[in-house]
Scaffold this motif. Structure first.
Motif, PDB file in Angstrom:
ATOM      1  N   PHE A  23       0.835  -1.209   0.000  1.00 36.31           N
ATOM      2  CA  PHE A  23       0.000   0.000   0.000  1.00 36.31           C
ATOM      3  C   PHE A  23       0.867   1.254   0.000  1.00 36.31           C
ATOM      4  CE2 PHE A  23      -1.674   3.394   2.718  1.00 36.31           C
ATOM      5  CZ  PHE A  23      -2.767   3.803   1.968  1.00 36.31           C
ATOM      6  N   LEU A  24       1.900   1.277   0.838  1.00 35.77           N
ATOM      7  CA  LEU A  24       2.785   2.448   0.874  1.00 35.77           C
ATOM      8  C   LEU A  24       3.511   2.621  -0.456  1.00 35.77           C
ATOM      9  CD1 LEU A  24       4.043   4.750   2.564  1.00 35.77           C
ATOM     10  CD2 LEU A  24       5.886   3.165   3.132  1.00 35.77           C
ATOM     11  N   LEU A  25       3.984   1.526  -1.046  1.00 35.07           N
ATOM     12  CA  LEU A  25       4.654   1.615  -2.344  1.00 35.07           C
ATOM     13  C   LEU A  25       3.720   2.186  -3.404  1.00 35.07           C
ATOM     14  CD1 LEU A  25       6.664  -1.729  -2.506  1.00 35.07           C
ATOM     15  CD2 LEU A  25       7.612   0.571  -2.392  1.00 35.07           C
ATOM     16  N   LYS A  26       2.472   1.761  -3.370  1.00 35.28           N
ATOM     17  CA  LYS A  26       1.491   2.286  -4.325  1.00 35.28           C
ATOM     18  C   LYS A  26       1.285   3.778  -4.114  1.00 35.28           C
ATOM     19  CE  LYS A  26      -1.846   1.660  -7.440  1.00 35.28           C
ATOM     20  NZ  LYS A  26      -1.611   1.172  -8.814  1.00 35.28           N
ATOM     21  N   TYR A  27       1.213   4.201  -2.863  1.00 39.51           N
ATOM     22  CA  TYR A  27       1.051   5.627  -2.565  1.00 39.51           C
ATOM     23  C   TYR A  27       2.261   6.426  -3.048  1.00 39.51           C
ATOM     24  CZ  TYR A  27       0.906   9.957   0.104  1.00 39.51           C
ATOM     25  OH  TYR A  27       0.939  11.281   0.463  1.00 39.51           O
ATOM     26  N   LEU A  28       3.446   5.850  -2.931  1.00 38.08           N
ATOM     27  CA  LEU A  28       4.677   6.527  -3.346  1.00 38.08           C
ATOM     28  C   LEU A  28       4.928   6.405  -4.844  1.00 38.08           C
ATOM     29  CD1 LEU A  28       7.021   5.338  -0.439  1.00 38.08           C
ATOM     30  CD2 LEU A  28       5.879   7.545  -0.644  1.00 38.08           C
ATOM     31  N   VAL A  34      -5.681 -11.260  -0.013  1.00 36.67           N
ATOM     32  CA  VAL A  34      -5.434 -11.087  -1.444  1.00 36.67           C
ATOM     33  C   VAL A  34      -5.209  -9.611  -1.749  1.00 36.67           C
ATOM     34  CG1 VAL A  34      -6.393 -11.370  -3.761  1.00 36.67           C
ATOM     35  CG2 VAL A  34      -6.798 -13.117  -2.018  1.00 36.67           C
ATOM     36  N   VAL A  35      -4.190  -9.329  -2.552  1.00 39.00           N
ATOM     37  CA  VAL A  35      -3.919  -7.965  -3.009  1.00 39.00           C
ATOM     38  C   VAL A  35      -3.725  -7.989  -4.517  1.00 39.00           C
ATOM     39  CG1 VAL A  35      -2.888  -7.172  -0.853  1.00 39.00           C
ATOM     40  CG2 VAL A  35      -1.443  -8.215  -2.596  1.00 39.00           C
ATOM     41  N   ASN A  36      -3.920  -6.842  -5.126  1.00 33.60           N
ATOM     42  CA  ASN A  36      -3.737  -6.685  -6.565  1.00 33.60           C
ATOM     43  C   ASN A  36      -2.468  -5.879  -6.806  1.00 33.60           C
ATOM     44  OD1 ASN A  36      -3.860  -5.862  -9.309  1.00 33.60           O
ATOM     45  ND2 ASN A  36      -6.075  -6.133  -9.315  1.00 33.60           N
ATOM     46  N   VAL A  37      -1.495  -6.476  -7.481  1.00 33.40           N
ATOM     47  CA  VAL A  37      -0.206  -5.819  -7.704  1.00 33.40           C
ATOM     48  C   VAL A  37      -0.043  -5.394  -9.162  1.00 33.40           C
ATOM     49  CG1 VAL A  37       0.964  -6.942  -5.789  1.00 33.40           C
ATOM     50  CG2 VAL A  37       0.886  -8.078  -8.018  1.00 33.40           C
ATOM     51  N   GLU A  38      -1.145  -5.123  -9.833  1.00 29.21           N
ATOM     52  CA  GLU A  38      -1.062  -4.661 -11.219  1.00 29.21           C
ATOM     53  C   GLU A  38      -0.307  -3.333 -11.279  1.00 29.21           C
ATOM     54  OE1 GLU A  38      -4.010  -3.635 -15.010  1.00 29.21           O
ATOM     55  OE2 GLU A  38      -4.840  -4.193 -13.055  1.00 29.21           O
ATOM     56  N   GLY A  39       0.645  -3.248 -12.179  1.00 27.98           N
ATOM     57  CA  GLY A  39       1.461  -2.047 -12.305  1.00 27.98           C
ATOM     58  C   GLY A  39       2.743  -2.086 -11.501  1.00 27.98           C
ATOM     59  N   PHE A  40       2.881  -3.078 -10.616  1.00 22.52           N
ATOM     60  CA  PHE A  40       4.104  -3.213  -9.833  1.00 22.52           C
ATOM     61  C   PHE A  40       5.147  -3.990 -10.638  1.00 22.52           C
ATOM     62  CE2 PHE A  40       1.340  -2.069  -6.417  1.00 22.52           C
ATOM     63  CZ  PHE A  40       2.155  -1.505  -5.447  1.00 22.52           C
ATOM     64  N   ILE A 100       0.331   3.752   7.767  1.00 22.73           N
ATOM     65  CA  ILE A 100       0.349   2.394   8.314  1.00 22.73           C
ATOM     66  C   ILE A 100      -1.004   2.054   8.935  1.00 22.73           C
ATOM     67  CG2 ILE A 100       1.366   0.915  10.092  1.00 22.73           C
ATOM     68  CD1 ILE A 100       4.004   2.310   9.668  1.00 22.73           C
ATOM     69  N   ILE A 101      -1.582   3.020   9.635  1.00 22.37           N
ATOM     70  CA  ILE A 101      -2.861   2.779  10.308  1.00 22.37           C
ATOM     71  C   ILE A 101      -3.999   2.671   9.299  1.00 22.37           C
ATOM     72  CG2 ILE A 101      -4.513   3.746  11.955  1.00 22.37           C
ATOM     73  CD1 ILE A 101      -2.152   5.113  13.344  1.00 22.37           C
ATOM     74  N   LEU A 102      -3.960   3.487   8.236  1.00 22.21           N
ATOM     75  CA  LEU A 102      -5.087   3.549   7.296  1.00 22.21           C
ATOM     76  C   LEU A 102      -5.438   2.198   6.679  1.00 22.21           C
ATOM     77  CD1 LEU A 102      -7.179   5.266   5.765  1.00 22.21           C
ATOM     78  CD2 LEU A 102      -5.462   5.538   3.967  1.00 22.21           C
ATOM     79  N   PRO A 103      -4.496   1.454   6.070  1.00 25.32           N
ATOM     80  CA  PRO A 103      -4.905   0.173   5.477  1.00 25.32           C
ATOM     81  C   PRO A 103      -5.469  -0.801   6.498  1.00 25.32           C
ATOM     82  CG  PRO A 103      -2.504   0.406   5.481  1.00 25.32           C
ATOM     83  CD  PRO A 103      -3.068   1.733   5.841  1.00 25.32           C
ATOM     84  N   CYS A 104      -4.972  -0.757   7.735  1.00 25.53           N
ATOM     85  CA  CYS A 104      -5.509  -1.644   8.773  1.00 25.53           C
ATOM     86  C   CYS A 104      -6.949  -1.269   9.110  1.00 25.53           C
ATOM     87  CB  CYS A 104      -4.630  -1.573  10.026  1.00 25.53           C
ATOM     88  SG  CYS A 104      -2.943  -2.165   9.795  1.00 25.53           S
ATOM     89  N   ILE A 105      -7.200   0.024   9.327  1.00 27.18           N
ATOM     90  CA  ILE A 105      -8.567   0.470   9.618  1.00 27.18           C
ATOM     91  C   ILE A 105      -9.478   0.206   8.424  1.00 27.18           C
ATOM     92  CG2 ILE A 105      -9.986   2.486  10.149  1.00 27.18           C
ATOM     93  CD1 ILE A 105      -8.316   1.590  12.496  1.00 27.18           C
ATOM     94  N   HIS A 106      -8.963   0.415   7.222  1.00 20.48           N
ATOM     95  CA  HIS A 106      -9.755   0.175   6.010  1.00 20.48           C
ATOM     96  C   HIS A 106     -10.175  -1.291   5.922  1.00 20.48           C
ATOM     97  CE1 HIS A 106     -11.016   0.632   1.818  1.00 20.48           C
ATOM     98  NE2 HIS A 106     -10.336  -0.467   1.553  1.00 20.48           N
ATOM     99  N   ILE A 107      -9.254  -2.194   6.209  1.00 18.33           N
ATOM    100  CA  ILE A 107      -9.575  -3.625   6.154  1.00 18.33           C
ATOM    101  C   ILE A 107     -10.605  -3.981   7.217  1.00 18.33           C
ATOM    102  CG2 ILE A 107      -8.619  -5.936   6.497  1.00 18.33           C
ATOM    103  CD1 ILE A 107      -5.972  -4.834   5.334  1.00 18.33           C
ATOM    104  N   LEU A 134      -6.063  -3.247  -2.174  1.00 21.06           N
ATOM    105  CA  LEU A 134      -6.506  -4.086  -1.061  1.00 21.06           C
ATOM    106  C   LEU A 134      -7.804  -4.792  -1.434  1.00 21.06           C
ATOM    107  CD1 LEU A 134      -5.876  -1.650   1.936  1.00 21.06           C
ATOM    108  CD2 LEU A 134      -4.281  -3.209   0.833  1.00 21.06           C
ATOM    109  N   LYS A 135      -7.854  -6.087  -1.180  1.00 20.83           N
ATOM    110  CA  LYS A 135      -9.043  -6.885  -1.478  1.00 20.83           C
ATOM    111  C   LYS A 135      -9.486  -7.649  -0.230  1.00 20.83           C
ATOM    112  CE  LYS A 135      -8.800  -5.789  -5.872  1.00 20.83           C
ATOM    113  NZ  LYS A 135      -9.794  -4.899  -6.504  1.00 20.83           N
ATOM    114  N   PRO A 136      -9.923  -6.925   0.824  1.00 22.89           N
ATOM    115  CA  PRO A 136     -10.322  -7.629   2.050  1.00 22.89           C
ATOM    116  C   PRO A 136     -11.626  -8.390   1.855  1.00 22.89           C
ATOM    117  CG  PRO A 136     -10.809  -5.296   2.242  1.00 22.89           C
ATOM    118  CD  PRO A 136     -10.068  -5.468   0.948  1.00 22.89           C
TER     119      PRO A 136
END
Length: 711
Positions: free
Chosen positions: A176-181, A203-209, A365-372, A409-411
């Motif tokens: 998630f941080l890498l995507k933001y950066l 499960v996560v989607n790494v399209e574009g990585f 760091i907190i955001l993806p956890c709260i989002h999930i 993110l695919k929670p």
């Protein structure tokens, strides 16, 4: 050259225009002999046409002056008059000749310029080719030293055709941080394939990585010595482990525009989780909350309601959301709060983001956890309970690139009904590491002399006999500091230098006594690497790992290793929880409190020898890994945990120039270390304890050396 040719051509056109205008206005009149009859000048009165172009007269015509026409301009031309017929007249060919010579000159200059340009172009091509070949040779020779930073993440599956894969929660946050950066080009992303077994994943989607898949067996030291995620710089001998420290490293390699994410003076999440409640919340607690929800989803894929075990896990998971809600209710309390108050012109500053008024790494760091958590649990049932978290969540999601990063993110959705679910109750306290209202899970131990004496009476009743070796291990070895490089000597004030060198002398000799060629030696809690660098210099056939979680201290270690050109040293920025490497000798000088017992425990797990000089006995506390007393002998006696902590508290009273009870403190210190020795012997070690030489080089002067008996 090309500009010169263009300039010359423009100048030529300009001259021609001026000359043409001047010639038209000042037409040269051909000399006409008035004495000639009209028939000889028929072109003046009759219509005519030029039948022969202007040409030079012959030399005879010019010198003989028979033909006066040639004596005037030395050029003649034939004209055909309508009535008088063919006649000759003088003609002026100077203009034509001048133009001819001028254009000859211009063409000559142009050709010379083109030739010169061609020569310069060819020469430049030759020089460029030589330079390119030289650069290619340099790149080929130094390619091994030109590595980009690398991020190693755990993955439980290969990337599928739809660009998805299964990863643990730590990898989710990192991606998630890498995507933001915007996936910084200076950071290579390596997905290390690990057998899933019963591990929790998402499960996560790494399209574009741009990711590279690696096997766990292909990892090399120092990455292989740490639990993932791991971040390595381009030096080839150091790495960083631990989620917060790893993500700090990624941000530093992502460009100056992201430096603000590291907070005021780059201090966001610098403290390790063992000492900072805030780092522990971001790095451990929230990750556990997500894992607990994923565990519920794994055991009950589509539950309509929770049973007791499900309720317990759900309560633990949401308790950290409740703690964050209470944290966001508090006023901002950070070390630069005065500056924030001045900028906002407010006496008290309310939270906008997790740490202060600007977004930092903590928010990401907190955001993806709260989002999930919000996606897995029907948040509509909970939003009334978390108004501050919801406000923060919407604010962070509104920042640039955040929503795009959340797409990966695919929670899973659990579909749990929470109508009758009671949220856990948590204290109304902040999570700041510097906040005086933070959690205090361990109360400070207070003792009095009467309690100390009663504990010592209990010790006397069980007749414990503590014996010390007369001299420390390796005392007969020689170590001449005068012949060692200056960079090997400790970088401490002169007032401490002599005593520091004496301490290092004792521990280094003990390590030389137990180490063998080819061994891997770990300097735990190494600080600036004083002990480890000395051992590495004296044992070039051994590999020395410097391990510490303090980024600033390891910066000095990096410089010293580079100055000494040591090739057998590796630097690991992490704590013991993230270290998993194999080694033969572990050592530590003045590892505080519980850290010494953790070092001994780590050595025992790897069946490695240990050389430790403990410190801060008063800091001994029960934790999730260590129980006190340590040895079976002490536990089976009447010495309780409280008694043992009283001994540790009294053991810090060994400063002879300060305390009058130094003799009592020495005895208590010996009892604590004796318990450590007995525990090591219970684990199959041969252990010796002795005083450093000289004993006044440090108040904490016990040296414990343990060697596995089977070795």
């Amino acid at each position: 050259m090309l500009l010169g040719i263009i300039f010359l051509g423009g100048l030529t056109i300009f001259v021609l225009v001026i000359e043409s205008n001047w010639t038209n206005n000042n037409t040269r009149n051909l000399p006409v002999n008035s004495e000639r009859n009209s028939s000889e000048s028929c072109w003046l009165d009759e219509d005519y046409e030029i039948v022969e172009e202007c040409r030079p007269c012959s030399a005879f015509e010019v010198t003989s002056k028979i033909n006066k026409i040639c004596s005037e301009t030395r050029y003649k031309e034939a004209v055909l008059c309508k009535r008088s017929g063919k006649k000759y007249r003088s003609c002026d060919k100077v203009k034509w000749l001048e133009e001819k010579k001028f254009w000859q000159f211009e063409w000559s200059v142009f050709l010379i310029g083109c030739l010169a340009s061609g020569v310069v172009y060819i020469r430049q091509k030759i020089l460029d080719h030589r330079l390119l070949r030289r650069i290619q040779r340099q790149i080929a020779n130094n390619y091994k030293n030109m590595k980009l930073a690398s991020l190693y993440l755990t993955a439980y599956s290969r990337i599928k055709e739809d660009s998805t894969l299964e990863v643990p929660t730590e990898s989710v946050i990192s991606l998630f941080l890498l995507k933001y950066l915007n996936h910084p080009i200076d950071v290579n992303v390596n997905l290390v394939l690990v057998s899933k077994n019963d591990e929790i994943s998402m499960v996560v989607n790494v399209e574009g990585f741009n990711c590279r898949e690696l096997s766990e067996e292909s990892l090399r030291r120092p990455v292989a010595d740490c639990h993932l995620p791991v971040f390595t710089a381009n030096d080839g001998y150091s790495c960083v482990a631990g989620l917060c420290s790893v993500l700090r490293g990624v941000i530093k390699y992502s460009g100056e525009e992201y430096n603000s994410l590291l907070g005021f003076r780059g201090g966001c999440l610098t403290a390790c989780a063992e000492v900072s409640l805030w780092t522990k919340f971001c790095e451990v607690d929230l990750v556990n909350s997500v894992n607990q929800l994923l565990m519920i989803e794994k055991t009950k894929p589509v539950p309509s309601s929770c049973d007791d075990s499900c309720d317990s896990l759900l309560s633990k998971s949401l308790s950290n959301v409740c703690r964050f809600e209470e944290h966001m209710k508090e006023f901002v309390r950070v070390h630069n709060i005065g500056k924030i108050r001045h900028e906002t012109n407010q006496r008290t500053v309310e939270h906008r983001f997790a740490e202060n008024n600007s977004m930092t790494l903590a928010d990401l760091i907190i955001l993806p956890c709260i989002h999930i958590i919000f996606r897995m649990v029907d948040f509509m049932d909970l939003k009334k309970s978390f108004p501050f978290v919801l406000k923060w969540y919407n604010l962070v999601c509104a920042q640039n690139c955040v929503s795009d990063a959340l797409i990966l993110l695919k929670p899973p959705a659990m579909g749990i009904e929470l109508e009758n679910f009671l949220l856990p109750t948590v204290p109304s306290q902040s999570l700041y590491k510097s906040d005086p209202k933070r959690y205090r899970p361990r109360s400070k131990l207070f003792t009095n002399q009467g309690e100390v004496e009663s504990v010592l009476e209990v010790v006397d009743q069980i007749a414990l006999t503590v014996s010390h070796s007369p001299l420390p291990a390796g005392h007969n070895r020689s170590l001449n500091w005068k012949i060692l490089p200056v960079q090997v000597k400790p970088t401490v004030p002169d007032s401490r230098l002599k005593r520091k060198m004496q301490q290092l002398d004792n521990l280094c000799k003990a390590v030389l006594e137990v180490a063998k060629p080819g061994d891997t030696i770990v300097d735990f809690c190494c600080g600036s690497g004083h002990l480890g660098i000395l051992v590495a210099y004296l044992l070039p056939d051994c590999t020395v790992l410097l391990l510490d979680n303090n980024e600033e201290s390891l910066t000095y270690a990096h410089k010293r290793v580079a100055n000494l050109h040591l090739k057998n040293v590796m630097i690991l920025q992490c704590n013991l929880d993230y270290f998993r490497g194999n080694f033969k000798v572990g050592m530590s000088l003045h590892a505080c409190g519980v850290a010494t017992d953790l070092v001994i425990q780590t050595c025992q797990k790897k069946t490695a020898a240990f050389v430790v000089c403990p410190c801060c006995y008063g800091g001994l506390q029960k934790n999730h890994k260590i129980n006190y007393p340590r040895s079976r002998c002490f536990r089976e006696s009447s010495i309780s945990e409280r008694h043992f902590f009283v001994l540790g508290h009294c053991a810090d009273q060994t400063h002879k120039k300060i305390y009058k009870k130094s003799e009592q403190g020495e005895r208590c210190m010996s009892l604590v270390d004796y318990d450590r020795c007995l525990q090591a012997e219970d684990s199959g070690y041969s252990v010796s304890v002795a005083k450093l030489v000289p004993s006044d080089c440090t108040p904490k002067n016990n040296l414990l050396v343990g060697v596995p008996q089977k070795c």
